[in-house]
Design an enzyme around this catalytic site. Structure first.
Site, short mmCIF file in Angstrom:
data_model
loop_
_atom_site.label_atom_id
_atom_site.label_comp_id
_atom_site.label_asym_id
_atom_site.label_seq_id
_atom_site.Cartn_x
_atom_site.Cartn_y
_atom_site.Cartn_z
N TRP A 1 38.77 47.10 39.83
CA TRP A 1 40.11 46.69 40.27
C TRP A 1 41.12 47.33 39.33
O TRP A 1 40.92 47.35 38.11
CB TRP A 1 40.28 45.17 40.24
CG TRP A 1 41.71 44.77 40.51
CD1 TRP A 1 42.32 44.70 41.72
CD2 TRP A 1 42.71 44.46 39.54
NE1 TRP A 1 43.64 44.35 41.57
CE2 TRP A 1 43.92 44.21 40.24
CE3 TRP A 1 42.73 44.39 38.15
CZ2 TRP A 1 45.10 43.86 39.60
CZ3 TRP A 1 43.91 44.06 37.50
CH2 TRP A 1 45.09 43.78 38.23
N GLU B 1 38.00 46.82 44.79
CA GLU B 1 38.74 45.59 45.08
C GLU B 1 40.22 45.86 45.33
O GLU B 1 40.90 46.49 44.52
CB GLU B 1 38.60 44.64 43.88
CG GLU B 1 39.35 43.33 44.02
CD GLU B 1 39.14 42.42 42.83
OE1 GLU B 1 39.80 41.35 42.80
OE2 GLU B 1 38.35 42.76 41.93
N LYS C 1 44.29 44.57 46.50
CA LYS C 1 45.24 43.50 46.23
C LYS C 1 46.50 43.74 47.05
O LYS C 1 46.87 44.89 47.32
CB LYS C 1 45.59 43.45 44.74
CG LYS C 1 46.30 42.17 44.32
CD LYS C 1 46.35 42.02 42.82
CE LYS C 1 46.90 40.65 42.44
NZ LYS C 1 46.91 40.44 40.98
N ASP D 1 38.90 39.39 47.40
CA ASP D 1 39.38 38.31 46.53
C ASP D 1 40.23 37.37 47.37
O ASP D 1 41.16 37.81 48.05
CB ASP D 1 40.19 38.90 45.37
CG ASP D 1 40.59 37.85 44.35
OD1 ASP D 1 41.27 36.88 44.73
OD2 ASP D 1 40.24 38.02 43.16
N HIS E 1 44.06 37.74 47.24
CA HIS E 1 44.66 39.07 47.30
C HIS E 1 45.21 39.45 48.67
O HIS E 1 45.34 40.64 48.97
CB HIS E 1 43.65 40.11 46.84
CG HIS E 1 43.43 40.11 45.36
ND1 HIS E 1 42.74 41.10 44.69
CD2 HIS E 1 43.82 39.23 44.40
CE1 HIS E 1 42.71 40.84 43.40
NE2 HIS E 1 43.35 39.70 43.19
N ASP F 1 45.21 32.39 40.87
CA ASP F 1 43.88 32.17 40.28
C ASP F 1 43.65 30.75 39.76
O ASP F 1 43.31 30.55 38.60
CB ASP F 1 43.62 33.19 39.16
CG ASP F 1 43.53 34.61 39.69
OD1 ASP F 1 42.69 34.86 40.55
OD2 ASP F 1 44.32 35.47 39.25
N ASP G 1 36.57 33.89 40.33
CA ASP G 1 37.63 34.60 39.61
C ASP G 1 38.86 33.72 39.49
O ASP G 1 39.73 33.73 40.36
CB ASP G 1 37.96 35.92 40.33
CG ASP G 1 39.00 36.74 39.57
OD1 ASP G 1 39.34 36.38 38.43
OD2 ASP G 1 39.47 37.74 40.12
#
Length: 427
Positions: A186, A227, A229, A260, A263, A297, A327
């Protein structure tokens, strides 16, 4: 220890579920085989041990100053052991590159497997696997918000070398521990305000990633993930590694796609993506978090979206190609408790999904009996899932219900608060 009360409740629950053809004993055997990768960075607020005085950058921000954050690899492993002792099953640990354990002074483009040898020795003793992440943030060469897509070739090459070395560390983990390591990339690259050229940075990122992955590594030892976002602090208007970019990259380069849960757009859910992506992609890495208004998060709850994610994995039998990691980072509460709550909730969600009459529900759906489908799913929400969960925890030698909290409180008094005392004494 399984008490007579826990055993009786479990036996009664088994009978209730068996009426719908659900064999609870078999489900618990399946559950034992599912490994969740617990993230190391909850234990010290994403500081790591490479350069602890470096300010967090790349949109990373941890709030709170709860006492007892780990200051050394030894303290972090001590905290991890306490957390694992309260979580049923054998799982994995996800390390970031900045968590190396060495007396050598090395930069990110110099890391080698030997710098993580103590982590491997510890993991062998505990019977757990290790996953890995290059750390493309909180470094002088990432201060302007760009790493692998940086316009300066010298800086770009630094991050390419770091990611290459991270893959070799992942390969080392896989060989030593006999469990495949997932190495996830990431990067925070993006612009705070609207860019003129969106394409060129993505071309640079594509070329950089191709260079990072140029060496073939046996997938038995290491699997690569990328990953995406939506946005971050400092990259509100444009992120180079968007979902569309990485989905295309993962599909064309045969890499795992990391999803994620924080994200994406606020109304966009990962659970609805799993079945679609599973048809085309090599595999999926999940980073399970809890966004509150944005990618903040938070510790995951046993909420609707977590349950839907688990249901998708169970109903579609996606565990063979899905790797689950957590995470989140919260410095406002006991950090060990945060791990335990999150891990137990992830496992609970999977167990709860297994304890649904999946085949019966599929049949009703195929027949178009949506009334019965809805009625049955709602009724199962109050089925005796708790009795099965208690039994599973007891059978795995961990506390049932909230009993684990007493152990965390004792650990806080005996260990965590003493860290702060020793720190104040030194001052």
């Amino acid at each position: 220890m399984i008490t007579p009360q826990v055993q009786r409740a479990y036996d009664d629950a088994k009978e209730v579920y068996l009426k719908h053809g659900i064999n609870v004993d078999e489900i618990l055997e399946k559950l034992k085989e599912i490994k969740i990768s617990m993230h190391c960075w909850q234990g010290d607020d994403v500081r790591g041990f490479m350069n602890k005085d470096q300010e967090l950058t790349g949109g990373i921000s941890v709030t709170g100053n709860y006492p007892g954050a780990a200051r050394t690899p030894e303290e972090l492993r001590q905290d991890l052991e306490k957390a694992y002792s309260l979580i049923p099953g054998k799982h994995k640990l996800n390390l970031h590159a900045i968590y190396l354990d060495t007396d050598e002074k090395v930069d990110l483009d110099e890391i080698e497997p030997r710098h993580y040898k103590k982590w491997v020795e510890w993991a062998k003793k505990k019977g757990i696997g290790l996953d890995f992440n290059p750390t493309c943030f909180s470094h002088p060469k990432s201060e302007d918000g760009f790493t692998l897509s940086h316009p300066n070739k010298e800086i770009r090459d630094f991050w390419i070398e770091h990611c290459k070395r991270a893959r070799k560390v992942g390969e080392y983990f896989g060989k030593e521990l006999g469990q495949t390591c997932v190495t996830d990339i990431w990067i925070p690259d993006g612009y705070k305000d609207l860019p003129v050229d969106r394409l060129t940075p993505r071309k640079r990122l594509e070329e950089a990633l191709d260079e990072v992955f140029s060496e073939e590594i046996d997938p038995q030892y290491n699997l690569d993930a990328v990953e995406s976002k939506l946005f971050g602090i400092g990259s509100e208007s444009y992120v180079v590694g968007s979902h569309e970019f990485y989905m295309g990259y993962a599909l064309t380069r045969n890499k795992l796609l990391c999803l994620d849960t924080g994200h994406f757009h606020p109304t966009e859910v990962v659970s609805n993506k799993l079945s679609a992506i599973s048809l085309f992609n090599k595999g999926i890495l999940l980073h399970v978090s809890r966004p509150v208004r944005w990618d903040s998060d938070h510790v995951i709850l046993l909420d609707d979206e977590l349950q839907e994610i688990a249901r998708e994995l169970v109903v579609n039998d996606l565990f063979k190609k899905t790797y689950i990691g957590l995470d989140f980072f919260d410095g406002s509460i006991n950090r060990v408790a945060a791990w335990v709550i999150g891990m137990r909730n992830m496992i609970k969600a999977i167990l709860k999904a297994y304890l649904e009459p999946i085949e019966q529900l599929k049949e009703l759906e195929l027949k178009g009996d949506f009334t019965a489908r809805l009625a049955l799913r709602e009724e199962f929400k109050t089925y005796p899932f708790g009795a099965v969960w208690d039994y599973y925890c007891a059978s795995q030698g961990v506390p049932i219900r909230e009993e684990w909290l007493n152990e965390v409180r004792n650990y806080e008094q005996e260990v965590l608060l003493n860290r702060n005392k020793s720190l104040s004494e030194k001052r």
